[in-house]
Design an enzyme around this catalytic site. Structure first.
Site, PDB file in Angstrom:
ATOM      1  N   GLY A 142      -5.839   2.270   7.679  1.00  0.00           N
ATOM      2  CA  GLY A 142      -5.901   2.519   6.233  1.00  0.00           C
ATOM      3  C   GLY A 142      -6.842   1.620   5.443  1.00  0.00           C
ATOM      4  O   GLY A 142      -7.427   2.053   4.461  1.00  0.00           O
ATOM      5  N   GLU A 194      -5.252  -5.085   2.913  1.00  0.00           N
ATOM      6  CA  GLU A 194      -4.406  -3.902   3.121  1.00  0.00           C
ATOM      7  C   GLU A 194      -4.772  -2.807   2.123  1.00  0.00           C
ATOM      8  O   GLU A 194      -5.230  -3.112   1.018  1.00  0.00           O
ATOM      9  CB  GLU A 194      -2.935  -4.282   2.885  1.00  0.00           C
ATOM     10  CG  GLU A 194      -2.138  -4.467   4.143  1.00  0.00           C
ATOM     11  CD  GLU A 194      -1.889  -3.175   4.903  1.00  0.00           C
ATOM     12  OE1 GLU A 194      -2.724  -2.248   4.859  1.00  0.00           O
ATOM     13  OE2 GLU A 194      -0.853  -3.079   5.574  1.00  0.00           O
ATOM     14  N   ASP A 195      -4.520  -1.571   2.499  1.00  0.00           N
ATOM     15  CA  ASP A 195      -4.714  -0.493   1.527  1.00  0.00           C
ATOM     16  C   ASP A 195      -3.495  -0.370   0.617  1.00  0.00           C
ATOM     17  O   ASP A 195      -3.625  -0.182  -0.583  1.00  0.00           O
ATOM     18  CB  ASP A 195      -5.013   0.842   2.232  1.00  0.00           C
ATOM     19  CG  ASP A 195      -3.990   1.195   3.296  1.00  0.00           C
ATOM     20  OD1 ASP A 195      -3.202   0.312   3.694  1.00  0.00           O
ATOM     21  OD2 ASP A 195      -3.963   2.358   3.732  1.00  0.00           O
ATOM     22  N   ASP A 201       4.107  -1.079   0.742  1.00  0.00           N
ATOM     23  CA  ASP A 201       5.176  -0.162   0.336  1.00  0.00           C
ATOM     24  C   ASP A 201       6.514  -0.907   0.478  1.00  0.00           C
ATOM     25  O   ASP A 201       6.946  -1.607  -0.443  1.00  0.00           O
ATOM     26  CB  ASP A 201       5.089   1.085   1.217  1.00  0.00           C
ATOM     27  CG  ASP A 201       6.045   2.186   0.796  1.00  0.00           C
ATOM     28  OD1 ASP A 201       6.745   2.020  -0.212  1.00  0.00           O
ATOM     29  OD2 ASP A 201       6.102   3.228   1.483  1.00  0.00           O
ATOM     30  N   LYS A 211       2.662  -0.617  -4.196  1.00  0.00           N
ATOM     31  CA  LYS A 211       3.635   0.428  -4.556  1.00  0.00           C
ATOM     32  C   LYS A 211       5.025  -0.196  -4.508  1.00  0.00           C
ATOM     33  O   LYS A 211       5.519  -0.563  -3.444  1.00  0.00           O
ATOM     34  CB  LYS A 211       3.499   1.592  -3.558  1.00  0.00           C
ATOM     35  CG  LYS A 211       4.364   2.782  -3.904  1.00  0.00           C
ATOM     36  CD  LYS A 211       3.993   3.979  -3.038  1.00  0.00           C
ATOM     37  CE  LYS A 211       5.184   4.550  -2.346  1.00  0.00           C
ATOM     38  NZ  LYS A 211       4.866   5.709  -1.521  1.00  0.00           N
ATOM     39  N   PHE A 219       3.586  10.048  -2.982  1.00  0.00           N
ATOM     40  CA  PHE A 219       2.921   9.978  -1.678  1.00  0.00           C
ATOM     41  C   PHE A 219       1.424   9.978  -1.961  1.00  0.00           C
ATOM     42  O   PHE A 219       0.868  10.963  -2.432  1.00  0.00           O
ATOM     43  CB  PHE A 219       3.313  11.170  -0.802  1.00  0.00           C
ATOM     44  CG  PHE A 219       3.041  10.900   0.647  1.00  0.00           C
ATOM     45  CD1 PHE A 219       4.086  10.670   1.534  1.00  0.00           C
ATOM     46  CD2 PHE A 219       1.734  10.812   1.120  1.00  0.00           C
ATOM     47  CE1 PHE A 219       3.822  10.370   2.870  1.00  0.00           C
ATOM     48  CE2 PHE A 219       1.467  10.508   2.454  1.00  0.00           C
ATOM     49  CZ  PHE A 219       2.520  10.302   3.322  1.00  0.00           C
ATOM     50  N   VAL A 220       0.778   8.833  -1.690  1.00  0.00           N
ATOM     51  CA  VAL A 220      -0.623   8.709  -2.095  1.00  0.00           C
ATOM     52  C   VAL A 220      -1.575   8.839  -0.913  1.00  0.00           C
ATOM     53  O   VAL A 220      -1.286   8.358   0.185  1.00  0.00           O
ATOM     54  CB  VAL A 220      -0.885   7.378  -2.841  1.00  0.00           C
ATOM     55  CG1 VAL A 220      -0.395   7.455  -4.263  1.00  0.00           C
ATOM     56  CG2 VAL A 220      -0.263   6.204  -2.130  1.00  0.00           C
ATOM     57  N   ASP A 265      -3.737   8.086   4.298  1.00  0.00           N
ATOM     58  CA  ASP A 265      -3.657   9.411   4.922  1.00  0.00           C
ATOM     59  C   ASP A 265      -2.315  10.094   4.706  1.00  0.00           C
ATOM     60  O   ASP A 265      -1.314   9.453   4.371  1.00  0.00           O
ATOM     61  CB  ASP A 265      -3.870   9.289   6.434  1.00  0.00           C
ATOM     62  CG  ASP A 265      -2.639   8.691   7.137  1.00  0.00           C
ATOM     63  OD1 ASP A 265      -2.159   7.621   6.697  1.00  0.00           O
ATOM     64  OD2 ASP A 265      -2.130   9.311   8.093  1.00  0.00           O
ATOM     65  N   ARG A 302      -8.068  10.655   4.473  1.00  0.00           N
ATOM     66  CA  ARG A 302      -8.553   9.270   4.384  1.00  0.00           C
ATOM     67  C   ARG A 302      -9.940   9.220   3.745  1.00  0.00           C
ATOM     68  O   ARG A 302     -10.320   8.226   3.142  1.00  0.00           O
ATOM     69  CB  ARG A 302      -8.641   8.641   5.777  1.00  0.00           C
ATOM     70  CG  ARG A 302      -7.291   8.352   6.431  1.00  0.00           C
ATOM     71  CD  ARG A 302      -7.503   7.447   7.619  1.00  0.00           C
ATOM     72  NE  ARG A 302      -6.402   7.484   8.567  1.00  0.00           N
ATOM     73  CZ  ARG A 302      -5.329   6.705   8.509  1.00  0.00           C
ATOM     74  NH1 ARG A 302      -5.197   5.857   7.522  1.00  0.00           N
ATOM     75  NH2 ARG A 302      -4.391   6.790   9.431  1.00  0.00           N
TER      76      ARG A 302
HETATM   77  C1  PRP Z   1       0.520   1.951   6.059  1.00  0.00           C
HETATM   78  C2  PRP Z   1      -0.320   0.971   5.262  1.00  0.00           C
HETATM   79  C3  PRP Z   1       0.359  -0.343   5.520  1.00  0.00           C
HETATM   80  C4  PRP Z   1       1.805   0.041   5.716  1.00  0.00           C
HETATM   81  C5  PRP Z   1       2.559  -0.292   4.468  1.00  0.00           C
HETATM   82  O1  PRP Z   1       0.065   1.932   7.364  1.00  0.00           O
HETATM   83  O2  PRP Z   1      -1.657   0.965   5.670  1.00  0.00           O
HETATM   84  O3  PRP Z   1      -0.129  -0.987   6.664  1.00  0.00           O
HETATM   85  O4  PRP Z   1       1.849   1.454   5.957  1.00  0.00           O
HETATM   86  O5  PRP Z   1       3.912   0.033   4.593  1.00  0.00           O
HETATM   87  P1  PRP Z   1       5.095  -1.024   4.501  1.00  0.00           P
HETATM   88  O6  PRP Z   1       4.798  -1.945   3.343  1.00  0.00           O
HETATM   89  O7  PRP Z   1       6.267  -0.129   4.207  1.00  0.00           O
HETATM   90  O8  PRP Z   1       5.207  -1.730   5.786  1.00  0.00           O
HETATM   91  P2  PRP Z   1       0.345   3.072   8.440  1.00  0.00           P
HETATM   92  O9  PRP Z   1       1.372   2.591   9.400  1.00  0.00           O
HETATM   93  O10 PRP Z   1       0.625   4.375   7.732  1.00  0.00           O
HETATM   94  O11 PRP Z   1      -1.007   3.145   9.247  1.00  0.00           O
HETATM   95  P3  PRP Z   1      -2.520   3.438   8.780  1.00  0.00           P
HETATM   96  O12 PRP Z   1      -3.041   2.154   8.185  1.00  0.00           O
HETATM   97  O13 PRP Z   1      -3.215   3.800  10.040  1.00  0.00           O
HETATM   98  O14 PRP Z   1      -2.507   4.566   7.756  1.00  0.00           O
END
Ligand code: PRP
Length: 187
Positions: free
Chosen positions: A51, A105-106, A109, A137, A159-160, A166, A172
């Protein structure tokens, strides 16, 4: 616009302007922290696959200081064997003892991913660990984490997607960040 997109939250121009501001601010902070040592021990920006790749690519180019890049991949909810479990899928290839680390980080959550990662990195004795996330978020946060740099705060549980984020590996490559229609996430 894709027909699963409900609305645009942050436009391409808004993101670009905010990334420029963050790049300047982070660079100033490291210059203050490191002074002349910055050219000997540049900060190491660690992007989380997948991400954060697009954000890190733009952020790194908005930082006018010496900088090194590295990548890690962690598994997150949905793919972990029990709730809250986070697993390292791809680790760093270099030692980080004594280095100044900037996790990029992107989105944050629940906070589980970063809580686990900061604990893991701190055990390797870096000089410092800072976190920069494009999106903070907040509604589903279960772990309290200090976020040093935040692009935008998202107080709603939308859901962003887009700009690296993604849904089932799609979207993405959208240049903006958007909320997905609820109907699109129901299987
Ligand atoms: C997403 C995002 C963070 C994580 C955040 O990654 O990039 O790494 O979730 O969530 P949290 O705060 O609840 O732990 P994802 O596992 O979807 O993988 P990606 O980066 O490949 O999209």
């Amino acid at each position: 616009m894709h027909n699963e997109i409900e609305r645009i939250l942050f436009t391409e121009d808004q993101i670009a302007a905010r990334v420029r501001e963050l790049g300047q601010q982070i660079s100033r902070d490291y210059e203050q922290l490191l002074g002349e040592r910055i050219s000997h021990e540049p900060p190491l920006a660690i992007g989380l696959l997948r991400g954060a790749v697009i954000f890190l690519a733009d952020l790194a180019r908005a930082m006018p200081i010496p900088l090194e890049l590295a990548f890690m991949a962690l598994s997150s909810y949905g793919r972990s064997t029990s709730p809250g479990e986070v697993r390292v899928v791809k680790d760093l290839e270099i030692p980080v003892a004594g280095r100044h680390l900037l996790i990029v980080e992107d989105i944050v959550d629940t906070g589980q991913t970063l809580a686990h990662l900061t604990e893991l990195l701190r055990a390797r004795h870096p000089a410092s660990v800072k976190i920069c996330t494009l999106l903070d978020k907040t509604p589903r946060r279960t772990r309290s984490i200090k976020l040093d740099y935040v692009g935008f705060t998202l107080p709603e549980d939308a859901f962003v997607v887009g700009y690296g984020l993604d849904y089932a590996e799609r979207y993405r490559n959208l240049p903006y960040i958007a909320a997905l229609k609820q109907s699109a996430t129901r299987s």
